[in-house]
Design a protein around this motif. Structure first.
Motif, PDB file in Angstrom:
ATOM      1  N   UNK A   2       0.849  -1.179   0.000  1.00  0.00           N
ATOM      2  CA  UNK A   2       0.000   0.000   0.000  1.00  0.00           C
ATOM      3  C   UNK A   2       0.889   1.234   0.000  1.00  0.00           C
ATOM      4  N   UNK A   3       0.599   2.169  -0.901  1.00  0.00           N
ATOM      5  CA  UNK A   3       1.336   3.435  -0.972  1.00  0.00           C
ATOM      6  C   UNK A   3       0.356   4.549  -0.654  1.00  0.00           C
ATOM      7  N   UNK A   4       0.636   5.325   0.392  1.00  0.00           N
ATOM      8  CA  UNK A   4      -0.347   6.321   0.827  1.00  0.00           C
ATOM      9  C   UNK A   4       0.322   7.609   1.277  1.00  0.00           C
ATOM     10  N   UNK A   5      -0.320   8.723   0.919  1.00  0.00           N
ATOM     11  CA  UNK A   5       0.056  10.002   1.509  1.00  0.00           C
ATOM     12  C   UNK A   5      -0.356   9.964   2.979  1.00  0.00           C
ATOM     13  N   UNK A   6       0.262  10.789   3.797  1.00  0.00           N
ATOM     14  CA  UNK A   6      -0.129  10.839   5.209  1.00  0.00           C
ATOM     15  C   UNK A   6      -1.281  11.818   5.415  1.00  0.00           C
ATOM     16  N   UNK A   7      -1.112  13.047   4.962  1.00  0.00           N
ATOM     17  CA  UNK A   7      -2.126  14.073   5.202  1.00  0.00           C
ATOM     18  C   UNK A   7      -3.063  14.146   3.994  1.00  0.00           C
ATOM     19  N   UNK A   8      -4.262  13.587   4.159  1.00  0.00           N
ATOM     20  CA  UNK A   8      -5.198  13.495   3.042  1.00  0.00           C
ATOM     21  C   UNK A   8      -6.478  14.255   3.342  1.00  0.00           C
ATOM     22  N   UNK A  40       4.439   6.266  12.630  1.00  0.00           N
ATOM     23  CA  UNK A  40       4.488   5.357  11.487  1.00  0.00           C
ATOM     24  C   UNK A  40       5.447   4.202  11.755  1.00  0.00           C
ATOM     25  N   UNK A  41       6.578   4.502  12.356  1.00  0.00           N
ATOM     26  CA  UNK A  41       7.557   3.459  12.666  1.00  0.00           C
ATOM     27  C   UNK A  41       6.991   2.463  13.658  1.00  0.00           C
ATOM     28  N   UNK A  42       6.340   2.963  14.701  1.00  0.00           N
ATOM     29  CA  UNK A  42       5.719   2.060  15.682  1.00  0.00           C
ATOM     30  C   UNK A  42       4.614   1.229  15.052  1.00  0.00           C
ATOM     31  N   UNK A  43       3.947   1.804  14.062  1.00  0.00           N
ATOM     32  CA  UNK A  43       2.860   1.083  13.406  1.00  0.00           C
ATOM     33  C   UNK A  43       3.321   0.051  12.406  1.00  0.00           C
ATOM     34  N   UNK A  44       4.630  -0.009  12.146  1.00  0.00           N
ATOM     35  CA  UNK A  44       5.162  -1.021  11.254  1.00  0.00           C
ATOM     36  C   UNK A  44       5.294  -0.585   9.819  1.00  0.00           C
ATOM     37  N   UNK A  45       5.428   0.726   9.565  1.00  0.00           N
ATOM     38  CA  UNK A  45       5.585   1.219   8.204  1.00  0.00           C
ATOM     39  C   UNK A  45       6.839   0.606   7.567  1.00  0.00           C
ATOM     40  N   UNK A  46       6.748   0.289   6.279  1.00  0.00           N
ATOM     41  CA  UNK A  46       7.913  -0.284   5.594  1.00  0.00           C
ATOM     42  C   UNK A  46       8.903   0.800   5.212  1.00  0.00           C
ATOM     43  N   UNK A  47       8.407   1.911   4.671  1.00  0.00           N
ATOM     44  CA  UNK A  47       9.280   3.022   4.306  1.00  0.00           C
ATOM     45  C   UNK A  47       8.495   4.320   4.399  1.00  0.00           C
ATOM     46  N   UNK A  48       9.214   5.416   4.513  1.00  0.00           N
ATOM     47  CA  UNK A  48       8.630   6.728   4.751  1.00  0.00           C
ATOM     48  C   UNK A  48       9.344   7.682   3.807  1.00  0.00           C
ATOM     49  N   UNK A  49       8.625   8.195   2.794  1.00  0.00           N
ATOM     50  CA  UNK A  49       9.240   8.969   1.725  1.00  0.00           C
ATOM     51  C   UNK A  49       8.799  10.428   1.809  1.00  0.00           C
ATOM     52  N   UNK A  50       9.778  11.326   1.786  1.00  0.00           N
ATOM     53  CA  UNK A  50       9.480  12.756   1.848  1.00  0.00           C
ATOM     54  C   UNK A  50       9.270  13.303   0.437  1.00  0.00           C
ATOM     55  N   UNK A  51       8.214  14.097   0.273  1.00  0.00           N
ATOM     56  CA  UNK A  51       7.970  14.776  -1.002  1.00  0.00           C
ATOM     57  C   UNK A  51       8.788  16.069  -1.057  1.00  0.00           C
ATOM     58  N   UNK A 110      -0.940  -8.597   8.271  1.00  0.00           N
ATOM     59  CA  UNK A 110       0.232  -8.142   9.041  1.00  0.00           C
ATOM     60  C   UNK A 110       1.504  -8.042   8.208  1.00  0.00           C
ATOM     61  N   UNK A 111       1.556  -8.770   7.082  1.00  0.00           N
ATOM     62  CA  UNK A 111       2.746  -8.730   6.241  1.00  0.00           C
ATOM     63  C   UNK A 111       2.688  -7.633   5.186  1.00  0.00           C
ATOM     64  N   UNK A 112       1.588  -6.885   5.149  1.00  0.00           N
ATOM     65  CA  UNK A 112       1.452  -5.823   4.157  1.00  0.00           C
ATOM     66  C   UNK A 112       2.565  -4.789   4.346  1.00  0.00           C
ATOM     67  N   UNK A 113       3.213  -4.427   3.234  1.00  0.00           N
ATOM     68  CA  UNK A 113       4.255  -3.401   3.271  1.00  0.00           C
ATOM     69  C   UNK A 113       3.630  -2.058   2.925  1.00  0.00           C
ATOM     70  N   UNK A 114       3.601  -1.147   3.902  1.00  0.00           N
ATOM     71  CA  UNK A 114       2.988   0.165   3.709  1.00  0.00           C
ATOM     72  C   UNK A 114       4.089   1.206   3.528  1.00  0.00           C
ATOM     73  N   UNK A 115       3.991   1.944   2.414  1.00  0.00           N
ATOM     74  CA  UNK A 115       4.940   3.014   2.116  1.00  0.00           C
ATOM     75  C   UNK A 115       4.188   4.338   2.239  1.00  0.00           C
ATOM     76  N   UNK A 116       4.613   5.180   3.166  1.00  0.00           N
ATOM     77  CA  UNK A 116       3.946   6.453   3.406  1.00  0.00           C
ATOM     78  C   UNK A 116       4.725   7.600   2.768  1.00  0.00           C
ATOM     79  N   UNK A 117       3.963   8.564   2.212  1.00  0.00           N
ATOM     80  CA  UNK A 117       4.557   9.758   1.588  1.00  0.00           C
ATOM     81  C   UNK A 117       4.060  10.995   2.329  1.00  0.00           C
TER      82      UNK A 117
END
Length: 434
Positions: A49-55, A91-102, A72-79
């Motif tokens: 799942x690829x998602x913006x944070x502030x929507x 996000x880290x505590x929630x198990x985010x896979x990666x966190x990408x800055x725009x 539980x194995x879903x890899x979530x990438x937040x932008x």
């Protein structure tokens, strides 16, 4: 190929990401609100799942929570274009896979997805688990087995021991093993770094001092030897002590008596001395820099530790031990891969086990897994610190170039290794005209 879920409320950016993903062969469900995203997630699980944070009134953290709830194995990438420490930690505590800055390059996104797929599919073989000893003195090579045998023989005695070895080979660990297996194990083990104490203070540090013995001595001071009575004193870097104190130490080893600085009488103490050095004391004796009689007194039993490059077969066990240790300390689940072990064994490790330990700790904090790419990138950063440069800007530029080369130009991975945000890396690359 399974479908990906993309959650982005900016139509132009959503179209750009969607087009790029489809061009790479991905099937994508794209939505613009968290409500639509949550509805999709409740209807079917997505591997990525690829998602913006502030929507809208809800955030990408809600998407993260629901995605993990469904799989539980879903890899979530937040932008995000306005990330904060709080959202990053959540996000880290929630198990985010990666966190990408725009803003970000599309290769950053594609690289994150590829890594997510690899992690989910378990690409690469994980290094085999094995039972590890409780002590950090690890290794089953022939050289280390000989060390264990010597420790087993000498520990029950009160013999003075000198431990030789390069910096980082684990001399203090051997000293602690000797103490732990001796009749003094319930008493104090006191390490003293002789090289870090000014020569003028070393005598009072070890033997103690009486009030008024020297300027600043406003009270009686108990020395290390007296404080460690019936225990073990570990004198590290014994080769650094000066001639006057060499004589004082020799007298102590011969009589087991101390006379605090400024005292008129001596007193007996019962301590075992284990010394260590990274220098060639025999050569120092030959050169007249170390007392021969003190060397003979110390050298009742000599243990010489091999450098890590001479016991590479121990590296897998050491690496597994340190990965487990730092996974536990930082509540991470970083995997040690066979390719990573091979890369670790291919390196010469001038800093020995200590250098390996520090690098594994860094990788456990920053990497998804310890594989060959992660090891090579970390080694590139580490080695770049030793290269002489003219200015701080030169050092920074050289390090950025080395990390980018090691990561194949992957800016996402490079920014993680460098410990800076991606947007900061982009600004630096613009200034460097790269």
């Amino acid at each position: 190929m399974q479908r990906l879920l993309l959650v982005e409320d900016d139509p132009a950016l959503q179209f750009t990401i969607l087009t790029a993903l489809e061009a790479q062969g991905y099937a994508v469900d794209a939505v613009s609100t968290t409500g639509e995203a949550l509805e999709r997630l409740r209807g079917s699980a997505y591997p990525i799942v690829i998602s913006d944070i502030y929507i809208d009134e809800r955030t990408g953290l809600d998407v993260l929570h629901e995605a993990k709830k469904q799989d539980p194995l879903c890899a979530v990438i937040l932008m995000t274009g306005r990330g904060t420490m709080e959202t990053t930690m959540a996000a880290t505590r929630g198990g985010v896979f990666d966190y990408i800055a725009k803003p970000f390059d599309l290769d950053v996104m594609l690289d994150a997805i590829e890594r997510a797929e690899a992690a989910r599919n378990g690409e690469g073989d994980e290094a085999e688990e094995e039972e590890l000893p409780e002590t950090e003195m690890i290794g089953s090579s022939a050289g280390m087995v000989e060390i264990y045998k010597m420790v087993a023989r000498v520990a029950p005695t009160d013999a003075t021991v000198v431990i030789e070895g390069e910096t980082g080979t684990g001399k203090e660990l051997v000293a602690r093993m000797i103490h732990r297996n001796s009749r003094r194990s319930t008493q104090a083990f006191v390490p003293v770094d002789c090289g870090s104490i000014a020569p003028s203070l070393l005598e009072s540090e070890l033997f103690g001092a009486m009030r008024g013995a020297f300027t600043g001595a406003d009270r009686d001071r108990v020395g290390v030897f007296e404080a460690a009575n019936r225990g073990t004193v570990f004198l590290d870097e014994i080769g650094d002590i000066e001639g006057n104190f060499q004589l004082a130490l020799l007298r102590f080893l011969e009589g087991r008596e101390i006379r605090p600085v400024g005292a008129s009488r001596s007193k007996e103490v019962d301590v075992r001395v284990v010394a260590a050095t990274n220098r060639d004391l025999q050569r120092m004796v030959d050169d007249g820099k170390f007392r021969e009689d003190l060397w003979y007194r110390l050298n009742t039993v000599r243990i010489t530790l091999p450098p890590l490059r001479e016991r590479r077969s121990d590296i897998p066990q050491l690496a597994r031990f340190f990965v487990n240790k730092y996974n536990g300390r930082y509540s991470h689940d970083v995997k040690l891969m066979d390719s990573g072990v091979k890369a670790l064994q291919d390196y010469t490790w001038p800093g020995n086990v200590r250098q390996l330990q520090h690098m594994i700790e860094r990788l456990t904090i920053l990497a998804d897994r310890v594989d060959a790419d992660a090891v090579r990138a970390a080694l590139t950063v580490m080695e770049s610190r030793d290269k002489p440069v003219e200015t701080l800007a030169d050092a920074e530029e050289e390090q950025i170039r080395r990390v980018l080369a090691a990561t194949g130009g992957n800016k996402s991975k490079a920014s993680q290794i460098l410990g800076i945000e991606r947007k900061t890396l982009y600004r630096k690359l613009e200034r460097m005209k790269l």
